[in-house]
Design a protein around this motif. Structure first.
Motif, PDB file in Angstrom:
ATOM      1  N   ARG A 429       0.777  -1.229   0.000  1.00 49.74           N
ATOM      2  CA  ARG A 429       0.000   0.000   0.000  1.00 49.74           C
ATOM      3  C   ARG A 429       0.813   1.286   0.000  1.00 49.74           C
ATOM      4  O   ARG A 429       0.614   2.156  -0.834  1.00 49.74           O
ATOM      5  CB  ARG A 429      -0.897   0.055   1.236  1.00 49.74           C
ATOM      6  CG  ARG A 429      -1.728  -1.163   1.526  1.00 49.74           C
ATOM      7  CD  ARG A 429      -2.605  -0.838   2.702  1.00 49.74           C
ATOM      8  NE  ARG A 429      -3.284  -1.993   3.267  1.00 49.74           N
ATOM      9  CZ  ARG A 429      -4.304  -1.907   4.084  1.00 49.74           C
ATOM     10  NH1 ARG A 429      -4.771  -0.733   4.427  1.00 49.74           N
ATOM     11  NH2 ARG A 429      -4.872  -2.993   4.572  1.00 49.74           N
ATOM     12  N   ARG A 497      -1.010  -0.375   6.901  1.00 52.20           N
ATOM     13  CA  ARG A 497      -2.165   0.397   7.355  1.00 52.20           C
ATOM     14  C   ARG A 497      -1.802   1.427   8.412  1.00 52.20           C
ATOM     15  O   ARG A 497      -2.419   2.494   8.477  1.00 52.20           O
ATOM     16  CB  ARG A 497      -3.245  -0.539   7.906  1.00 52.20           C
ATOM     17  CG  ARG A 497      -4.444   0.225   8.467  1.00 52.20           C
ATOM     18  CD  ARG A 497      -5.603  -0.660   8.847  1.00 52.20           C
ATOM     19  NE  ARG A 497      -6.664   0.110   9.490  1.00 52.20           N
ATOM     20  CZ  ARG A 497      -7.839  -0.373   9.887  1.00 52.20           C
ATOM     21  NH1 ARG A 497      -8.095  -1.674   9.689  1.00 52.20           N
ATOM     22  NH2 ARG A 497      -8.733   0.388  10.456  1.00 52.20           N
ATOM     23  N   GLU A 513      -6.287   4.001   6.851  1.00 51.01           N
ATOM     24  CA  GLU A 513      -7.620   3.771   6.290  1.00 51.01           C
ATOM     25  C   GLU A 513      -8.615   4.808   6.780  1.00 51.01           C
ATOM     26  O   GLU A 513      -9.468   5.271   6.034  1.00 51.01           O
ATOM     27  CB  GLU A 513      -8.105   2.367   6.655  1.00 51.01           C
ATOM     28  CG  GLU A 513      -7.452   1.271   5.823  1.00 51.01           C
ATOM     29  CD  GLU A 513      -8.123  -0.077   6.035  1.00 51.01           C
ATOM     30  OE1 GLU A 513      -9.118  -0.130   6.803  1.00 51.01           O
ATOM     31  OE2 GLU A 513      -7.663  -1.079   5.448  1.00 51.01           O
TER      32      GLU A 513
END
Length: 965
Positions: A429, A497, A513
């Motif tokens: 990510r 995350r 997130e």
């Protein structure tokens, strides 16, 4: 029990009683004083490693002065091999072979002319029988991943450049006068001979003109770059080691192939392909990828973003899953373009012709000013000019991170002129980036700071998550840091995350997130900041110990214990159960396997430990998600983890004490079944090495302090001894530490202890605003404690410090005459002038050190003028009664050597007893062996004179006039 056995027991009992009744120290009389010549012969363990199967260890035993050797041990203790002149050993994956550099002897190096130094070679040892095969002039070697092959790259033959001009001209005539310029083109530095050896058979394959090579991580392929003198056959080649098939991946004349990167888990290869100009410089490159089939161009040189290029000299790294390839762009410069010269006359030649025809004008300003040399220092510069100079080359070659996505062939630029991104990222990510530009100007006085960003790997978008981040790591427990010990102040979670970071006394976690930040430690009943912090900067935390699978939790330290914090907001768990705080034992996660990105719930985790009061080290274990604490190995020793066998549950570590050399030991996975394998310096038993003890006292400010007392090797209870005090900040953790057996700028503890000195290593607690005074209030009461204990001769007390403690040494002797002699190496003596000095090694101004760092003053020179004056030894030099030696190298890049000049001139003007040793062309710590030895000898002569009554050396009593050398 038979009578013979009884007589033996009685004999040993009587002998033991007799030995106990002897005057203490008599037994040690046979042990001799350690000289500097003896010290040079002591060896250190370098490059220690353990084989993948855990069956062998190899290391270099390297003396301080002299020839080293490689020692190879089987871990069952049955076999030992020694290779004289060996260095940097590498064990093959199967443990069957050890390859190593073969160094020239010290004698050969010393006798050789500067430009004719002998070259290193290569030795290969078979562990089955100790057979050694050697080759000369080898610059690089490597095993294949399976241990089946060895590749070696030789140096260019020394006589290759010795052809005369006449021979070269003759060769040109033989080749024909009609050759074009392109046909006559020759590469100045072509590749050299590479030899690939199949270890099982000894058969070898030679390839000429190889510039670089690399095995893949599966042991199947070898890739190599050919750079021929005439460009013939240049390019990148792939050899299949299973069938000797060779494939040309990227071949053309005068190709420049660089930055080869294999994916560690499969047959994927990336490289940068460019063309060399006639000067051998690589032009703009293309990024190419081979994934087991055809070669694909990930990004062509002509398809890079406007203003950017891919340099051949790059860095590259694959993500763990092999789906992302990280590399660097570089801004395009004018010299990256074609020079535009025609076949007729170049612009430079035309200009030269024009200049020859113009009349000379002695008043032409342009001609005159072309010879000027000036640097313009503007107060608005982001970096001061010296710092700009130091970073100039790095800035010109800076690579800005980008990523190539294998799945869709997209290239995404992650870094730019504002936000820097470093290294490959394993999560799919995000990457962490930082922007230092907003704070560069104030770096001069405030130190380093940056804004922190999360950078999206799919589109390169950036989200600022922290402003003005300046780190936050603690220095208080730095002695536990080492190989495998985890402690960082910011971390991106494995799946991308979360970002955990320390700031303003607390640990925080950012949720990418949700875009939210949560304080993890607020309201807890134990502090997570460094309670021992004594700097003007904000106090730091103690670090992060790792993550739990699935980004479920993070491990964070307080001063003593290890905590597990769930990322979903649940209650934290103290994995060590508070035992650390209760017992004053510091625990830190020890990552035995460096390939583990995150721990699983239920996993046993190794912990390194240090007892704050008893100063001993050990290993424990706890369990992720469950806690608990189990001791594995602990003793009044210092342990250091060295590594784990990749395919076996066997660990390599060292054990040491003040009088025990850190030899190599092996154990099982949980530090059981320990076995000592080496005895690198058995001669230690010949010397009156001394013993170390812990002592406690109270500072003049009422703070309990600890220190190490090293008693002489022939210590007699009740006798008082000269004391050499050596200090910096915290030194009591050295209670069980073997003193580094080298000649350098520090006093060698066993040299002094074996010659009838007590060596004292006190802790110092500093206070912001009065670093000099607080150091005196720590050190002097400690020395007086030794006098009160009947150990120290109050008339024979010496003090030594270097750099920061060179400063505090200089300050202390302005406030007390308790010391009979002092040595101050590379000291700051005038904080008012040092404040606006330059650290020439980095080009940074020194102001930040005083306002935020080690010098610990309470503001700028104008905000805290009194502090700067009151803490500067030079303003109190008239009160010095202690004879003092000052030492400084005149190219010191950390402390300007004019600080010692100021101090020397002040002492000279005041008719004080002092000598300034200026070591020419030496940095902050003397590097030339002759200078290190000279300083060590002079230091010992100086202390011997004042603390032991030996005759004064002439350099001290009379000086040494300059003689033109």
């Amino acid at each position: 029990m038979n009578r013979t056995r009884v007589r033996q027991i009685r004999h040993f009992a009587y002998l033991a009683l007799f030995l106990c009744l002897l005057p203490s120290g008599l037994l040690a009389q046979e042990r001799r004083t350690l000289t500097f010549a003896d010290l040079m012969k002591f060896r250190q363990v370098q490059n220690a490693s353990i084989s993948d199967d855990g069956g062998w260890i190899a290391f270099t035993a390297d003396p301080d002065r002299g020839d080293g050797e490689v020692i190879i041990h089987s871990t069952d203790g049955t076999t030992r091999y020694v290779v004289p002149l060996g260095a940097r050993p590498v064990i093959s994956a199967d443990g069957a072979w050890v390859a190593m550099r073969l160094e020239p002897s010290v004698e050969a190096m010393e006798k050789a002319k500067r430009n004719d130094r002998p070259q290193a070679g290569l030795s290969l040892l078979a562990t089955a029988d100790g057979t050694i095969t050697s080759w000369e002039a080898v610059q690089r070697f490597a095993f294949s991943a399976d241990g089946g092959w060895l590749a070696r790259l030789h140096f260019e033959p020394k006589d290759s450049d010795e052809d005369s001009d006449e021979e070269q001209e003759g060769e040109a005539e033989e080749e024909g006068e009609g050759e074009s310029e392109e046909e006559a083109r020759k590469r100045e530095k072509p590749g050299t001979l590479m030899v690939l050896r199949e270890l099982a058979t000894g058969q070898e394959i030679s390839v000429e003109h190889v510039r670089a090579f690399s095995f893949d991580d599966d042991g199947r392929y070898l890739v190599y770059v050919v750079a021929a003198p005439d460009g013939e056959g240049d390019g990148l080649y792939l050899r299949d080691l299973s069938n000797d098939a060779v494939r040309a991946l990227d071949v053309r004349s005068f190709a420049s192939i660089g930055s080869i990167a294999w994916w560690e888990d499969g047959s994927r290869l990336a490289w940068v392909s460019a063309d060399e100009d006639e000067d051998g410089e690589a032009g703009p490159g293309s990024l190419l990828v081979w994934a087991g089939n055809d070669v694909a161009t990930a990004i062509a040189a002509d398809d890079t973003p406007a203003g950017w290029m891919i340099p051949a000299d790059n860095w590259m790294g694959w993500s763990e899953d092999g789906q992302r390839l990280f590399f660097g762009f570089r801004p395009q410069r004018a010299d990256d373009e074609d020079d535009g010269e025609s076949e007729t006359e170049s612009e430079d030649e035309a200009d030269d012709s024009a200049e020859d025809e113009e009349p000379f004008d002695p008043y032409d300003f342009d001609t005159i000013l072309a010879e000027r040399g000036v640097d313009v220092w503007h107060t608005n510069d982001l970096l001061i000019i010296p710092n700009q100079k130091e970073v100039w080359e790095d800035e010109q070659e800076k690579r800005y991170t980008a990523v190539y996505h294998m799945r869709n062939g997209r290239v995404v630029q992650l870094a730019d002129s504002l936000v820097e991104v470093g290294g490959a990222v394993d999560n799919p990510r995000q990457a962490l980036g930082n922007a230092t530009a907003p704070y560069m100007r104030e770096r001069t006085w405030a130190g380093f700071a940056s804004d922190v960003y999360l950078v999206d790997l799919d589109d390169g978008s950036k989200t600022r998550i922290i402003e003005r981040y300046s780190g936050g790591g603690s220095l208080a427990t730095g002695w536990l840091r080492g190989r495998g010990v985890l402690a960082s102040s910011m971390s991106l979670s494995p799946e991308g995350r979360y970002v955990a970071y320390y700031m303003a006394d607390h640990w925080h976690i950012y949720d990418a997130e949700r875009g939210t930040t949560r304080n993890l430690t607020e309201g807890m009943d134990v502090p997570f900041y460094d309670v021992d912090h004594d700097y003007p900067s904000p106090r730091g935390g103690h670090g992060i110990g790792g993550w739990v699978e699935g980004d479920d939790a993070i491990l964070i330290y307080d001063k003593y214990d290890v905590w597990q914090f769930p990322t979903d907001g649940g209650e934290p768990t103290n994995l060590t159960g508070g035992a650390g705080r209760e017992e004053h034992r510091i625990f830190r996660v020890l990552r035995i396997d460096p390939d583990v990105d995150a721990f699983e719930n239920g996993d046993w985790v190794h912990l390194a430990s240090f007892h704050e009061l008893e100063k001993n080290f050990g290993y424990y274990r706890t369990r992720i998600g469950r806690g608990g604490l189990e001791a594995l190995l602990e003793a009044d020793k210092k342990f250091q983890f060295m590594g784990k066998a990749e395919d076996a549950d066997r660990l390599l570590f060292t054990r040491q004490d003040y009088d025990e050399f850190p030899d190599l030991w092996v154990s099982n996975l949980w530090f059981g079944d320990t076995r000592k394998l080496t005895d690198v310096n058995p001669q230690i038993s010949e010397f009156a090495w001394g013993t170390s003890e812990l002592v406690e006292w109270t500072s003049d400010d009422g703070v309990t302090l600890h220190g190490v007392v090293i008693k002489p090797g022939n210590y007699q209870p009740g006798q008082r001894y000269p004391v050499l005090t050596y200090f910096y900040r915290f030194f009591s953790q050295r209670l069980h530490e073997f003193n580094q057996p080298v000649v350098n700028h520090r006093p060698s503890f066993p040299v002094y202890a074996s010659d009838g000195y007590i060596v004292f290593l006190p802790d110092v607690r500093f206070e912001v605003g009065r670093p000099g005074l607080s150091s005196m209030k720590s050190v002097v009461p400690g020395v007086k404690k030794l006098v009160d204990m009947g150990l120290a001769d109050p008339n024979a007390l010496g003090l030594h410090g270097h750099s920061w403690s060179g400063y505090t040494t200089s300050y202390i002797v302005t406030q007390t005459d308790i010391f009979a002699a002092a040595v101050a190496g590379a000291p700051v003596t005038n904080m008012t002038s040092a404040y606006s000095g330059i650290r020439w090694g980095s080009g940074l101004a020194r102001q930040f050190q005083y306002e935020q760092g080690q010098s610990r003053l309470s503001g700028s020179l104008w905000e805290a003028t009194a502090d700067y004056i009151e803490n500067s030894p030079i303003f109190f030099a008239e009160y010095i009664e202690t004879p003092i030696v000052i030492m400084h190298g005149d190219v010191d890049g950390a402390v300007p050597w004019y600080q010692s000049i100021e101090f020397y001139l002040a002492l000279r003007r005041l008719n004080k007893q002092a000598v300034f040793l200026q070591y020419r062309d030496e940095p902050h710590h003397p590097q030339k062996y002759a200078n290190k030895l000279d300083y060590s000898i002079r230091m010992k002569e100086f202390f011997d004179h004042y603390l032991k009554g030996e005759p004064a050396p002439l350099w001290w009593s009379e000086g040494i006039p300059y003689n033109g050398n």
